[in-house]
Write an enzyme that holds these catalytic residues in place. Structure first.
Site, short mmCIF file in Angstrom:
data_model
loop_
_atom_site.label_atom_id
_atom_site.label_comp_id
_atom_site.label_asym_id
_atom_site.label_seq_id
_atom_site.Cartn_x
_atom_site.Cartn_y
_atom_site.Cartn_z
CB SER A 288 -39.32 -32.51 3.84
OG SER A 288 -38.13 -33.02 3.72
CG ASP B 45 -51.87 -35.41 -11.55
OD1 ASP B 45 -51.31 -35.48 -9.51
OD2 ASP B 45 -52.30 -35.12 -12.24
CE LYS C 259 -42.90 -31.87 0.13
NZ LYS C 259 -43.60 -33.56 0.72
CE1 TYR D 139 -40.26 -33.11 -2.06
CE2 TYR D 139 -38.00 -32.55 -1.18
CZ TYR D 139 -39.52 -33.02 -1.13
OH TYR D 139 -39.78 -33.63 -0.47
N1 LIG Z 1 -38.35 -39.99 1.01
C1 LIG Z 1 -37.53 -38.76 1.46
O1 LIG Z 1 -36.43 -38.86 2.11
C2 LIG Z 1 -38.96 -37.94 2.29
C3 LIG Z 1 -39.51 -37.67 1.47
N2 LIG Z 1 -40.98 -36.97 1.63
C4 LIG Z 1 -42.25 -36.82 1.22
O2 LIG Z 1 -42.81 -37.96 1.67
C5 LIG Z 1 -43.20 -38.04 0.77
C6 LIG Z 1 -43.76 -39.48 0.91
O3 LIG Z 1 -42.32 -39.68 -0.45
P1 LIG Z 1 -41.81 -41.00 -0.99
O4 LIG Z 1 -42.48 -42.44 0.25
O5 LIG Z 1 -40.37 -40.86 -0.70
O6 LIG Z 1 -41.60 -41.57 -2.10
P2 LIG Z 1 -42.42 -42.31 -3.48
O7 LIG Z 1 -41.85 -42.37 -4.69
O8 LIG Z 1 -42.09 -43.81 -2.41
O9 LIG Z 1 -43.91 -42.28 -2.99
C7 LIG Z 1 -45.31 -41.30 -3.86
C8 LIG Z 1 -46.01 -41.66 -3.65
O10 LIG Z 1 -46.59 -40.82 -4.00
C9 LIG Z 1 -47.67 -40.86 -5.01
N3 LIG Z 1 -48.00 -39.53 -6.09
C10 LIG Z 1 -46.83 -39.60 -7.07
N4 LIG Z 1 -47.43 -38.22 -7.40
C11 LIG Z 1 -48.47 -38.84 -7.61
C12 LIG Z 1 -49.22 -37.88 -8.05
N5 LIG Z 1 -49.13 -36.74 -8.99
N6 LIG Z 1 -50.85 -38.24 -7.63
C13 LIG Z 1 -50.92 -38.38 -7.08
N7 LIG Z 1 -50.32 -39.17 -6.35
C14 LIG Z 1 -49.16 -39.36 -6.62
C15 LIG Z 1 -47.14 -41.88 -5.50
O11 LIG Z 1 -48.20 -42.41 -5.98
P3 LIG Z 1 -48.10 -43.98 -7.47
O12 LIG Z 1 -47.30 -45.40 -6.98
O13 LIG Z 1 -49.07 -43.67 -8.49
O14 LIG Z 1 -46.93 -43.07 -8.49
C16 LIG Z 1 -46.50 -42.73 -4.32
O15 LIG Z 1 -47.58 -43.41 -3.63
C17 LIG Z 1 -43.58 -36.99 -0.22
O16 LIG Z 1 -44.25 -35.26 -0.51
C18 LIG Z 1 -41.78 -36.39 -0.58
O17 LIG Z 1 -42.04 -35.45 -0.65
C19 LIG Z 1 -39.55 -35.90 2.89
C20 LIG Z 1 -38.99 -36.24 2.77
C21 LIG Z 1 -37.69 -36.85 2.86
C1 LIG Z 2 -35.85 -36.19 -2.22
C2 LIG Z 2 -34.76 -36.20 -1.19
O1 LIG Z 2 -34.10 -36.92 -1.14
C3 LIG Z 2 -34.94 -35.76 0.76
O2 LIG Z 2 -36.75 -35.35 0.93
C4 LIG Z 2 -36.77 -34.57 0.94
O3 LIG Z 2 -37.77 -33.96 1.79
C5 LIG Z 2 -35.55 -35.34 1.91
O4 LIG Z 2 -35.35 -33.69 2.08
C6 LIG Z 2 -34.76 -35.55 0.92
O5 LIG Z 2 -33.51 -33.65 0.37
#
Ligand SMILES: NC(=O)C1=CN([C@@H]2O[C@H](COP(=O)(O)OP(=O)(O)OC[C@H]3O[C@@H](n4cnc5c(N)ncnc54)[C@H](OP(=O)(O)O)[C@@H]3O)[C@@H](O)[C@H]2O)C=CC1
Ligand SMILES: C[C@H](O)[C@@H]1OC(=O)[C@H](O)[C@@H]1O
Length: 257
Positions: A147, A67, A164, A160
């Site tokens: 982000s 986690d 970030k 959130y």
């Molecule tokens: N998608 C977007 O628009 C944006 C995303 N981000 C950031 O990018 C990062 C990745 O996001 P994204 O790929 O979109 O998200 P996803 O939901 O596709 O993937 C999330 C990942 O984080 C892991 N995770 C979630 N909760 C936990 C936890 N408690 N402990 C360990 N691992 C965990 C998941 O693992 P598991 O499969 O085991 O659940 C998975 O590998 C995040 O930090 C997000 O804030 C930033 C800006 C924009």
């Molecule tokens: C999860 C949202 O779509 C995504 O997360 C971020 O960090 C971006 O700003 C978007 O809002």
């Protein structure tokens, strides 16, 4: 030329989405990977698939569950990397959650879970990676997936966006603290990238069209769009880049009108 040949790269949250895409590109660039995931059954299954995909590329990878909110998970990731591959060159803090919720009735548990997962665990994971890199004496690269939300607000993301902004700030301060050890610390700021994290939010066709229209490039990001920027910052091509933040948002931030 492979940009990460023989580098050992740990990526948290690499079972899906952005982390998975970055992991696969790191492997293509010659790295050995530690694939972090939550430890939940679905995360384990997905992470095993990523490990298989990397092995299909004739590269090495292991998965490690834990986690991200647990302040000791970073230590376990580092220990696994060192015991399997002997060192840590790159640490990518990517795991994160964004449970959309309005501000005025934000439950304390949702707030705490978000801050603990996205920021508090990350702080000590970065500390663990930095101590290992310092011990090795050859520098390193730490990258936080922050982000665009570090710079702008969201009515349903009041719990959130501070996490970030916190990660961006952490990378800036760590760049100062760790520069003497040649450990570079940078933040990557994705815009809206189509992944599981926003699948439900973007299932509304009007919102989806609106978010697309906000970008200069006329499309949402794909996880692969983050791979190049992260590999660059991880690589020696970015050897003089530290304390930087790189927006990867298709021009969303600059597009006022
Ligand atoms: N998608 C977007 O628009 C944006 C995303 N981000 C950031 O990018 C990062 C990745 O996001 P994204 O790929 O979109 O998200 P996803 O939901 O596709 O993937 C999330 C990942 O984080 C892991 N995770 C979630 N909760 C936990 C936890 N408690 N402990 C360990 N691992 C965990 C998941 O693992 P598991 O499969 O085991 O659940 C998975 O590998 C995040 O930090 C997000 O804030 C930033 C800006 C924009
Ligand atoms: C999860 C949202 O779509 C995504 O997360 C971020 O960090 C971006 O700003 C978007 O809002």
């Amino acid at each position: 030329m492979m940009l990460l040949k023989d580098k050992v790269v740990i990526i948290t949250g690499a079972s899906r989405g952005i982390g998975r895409a970055v992991a696969l590109e790191c492997a293509r660039q010659g790295a050995k990977l530690v694939i972090g995931h939550s430890g939940r059954a679905s995360g384990l299954a997905a992470a095993k698939n990523v490990v298989s995909e990397i092995q299909d590329l004739d590269k090495q990878a292991i998965e490690v569950g834990g986690d991200a909110a647990d302040l000791d998970t970073g230590d376990r990731l580092i220990d696994a990397a060192v015991s399997t591959f002997g060192k840590v060159d790159v640490f990518v803090n990517n795991a994160g959650i964004c449970p959309f919720h309005s501000f005025l009735d934000m439950p304390k548990e949702v707030y705490m879970q978000t801050v603990n997962t996205n920021l508090n665990g990350a702080y000590f994971a970065v500390q663990a990676a930095a101590n290992q890199m310092k011990k090795q004496g050859k520098g390193g690269s730490i990258i936080a997936i922050s982000s665009i939300s570090a710079l702008v607000g969201g009515a349903m993301q009041t719990h959130y966006t501070p996490t970030k902004a916190g990660l961006l700030s952490l990378m800036q301060s760590c760049a100062v603290a760790l520069g003497p050890y040649n450990i570079r610390c940078n933040a990557v700021l994705p815009g809206t990238i189509a992944t599981d994290i926003n699948k439900e939010d973007l299932s509304d066709p009007d919102k989806l069209a609106y978010m697309r229209s906000r970008t200069c490039l006329g499309r949402l990001g794909e996880p692969d769009d983050l791979a190049g920027p992260v590999v660059f910052l991880a690589s020696d091509m970015a050897r003089y880049v530290t304390g930087a933040s790189l927006l990867v948002d298709g021009g969303l931030f600059v597009n006022l009108q």
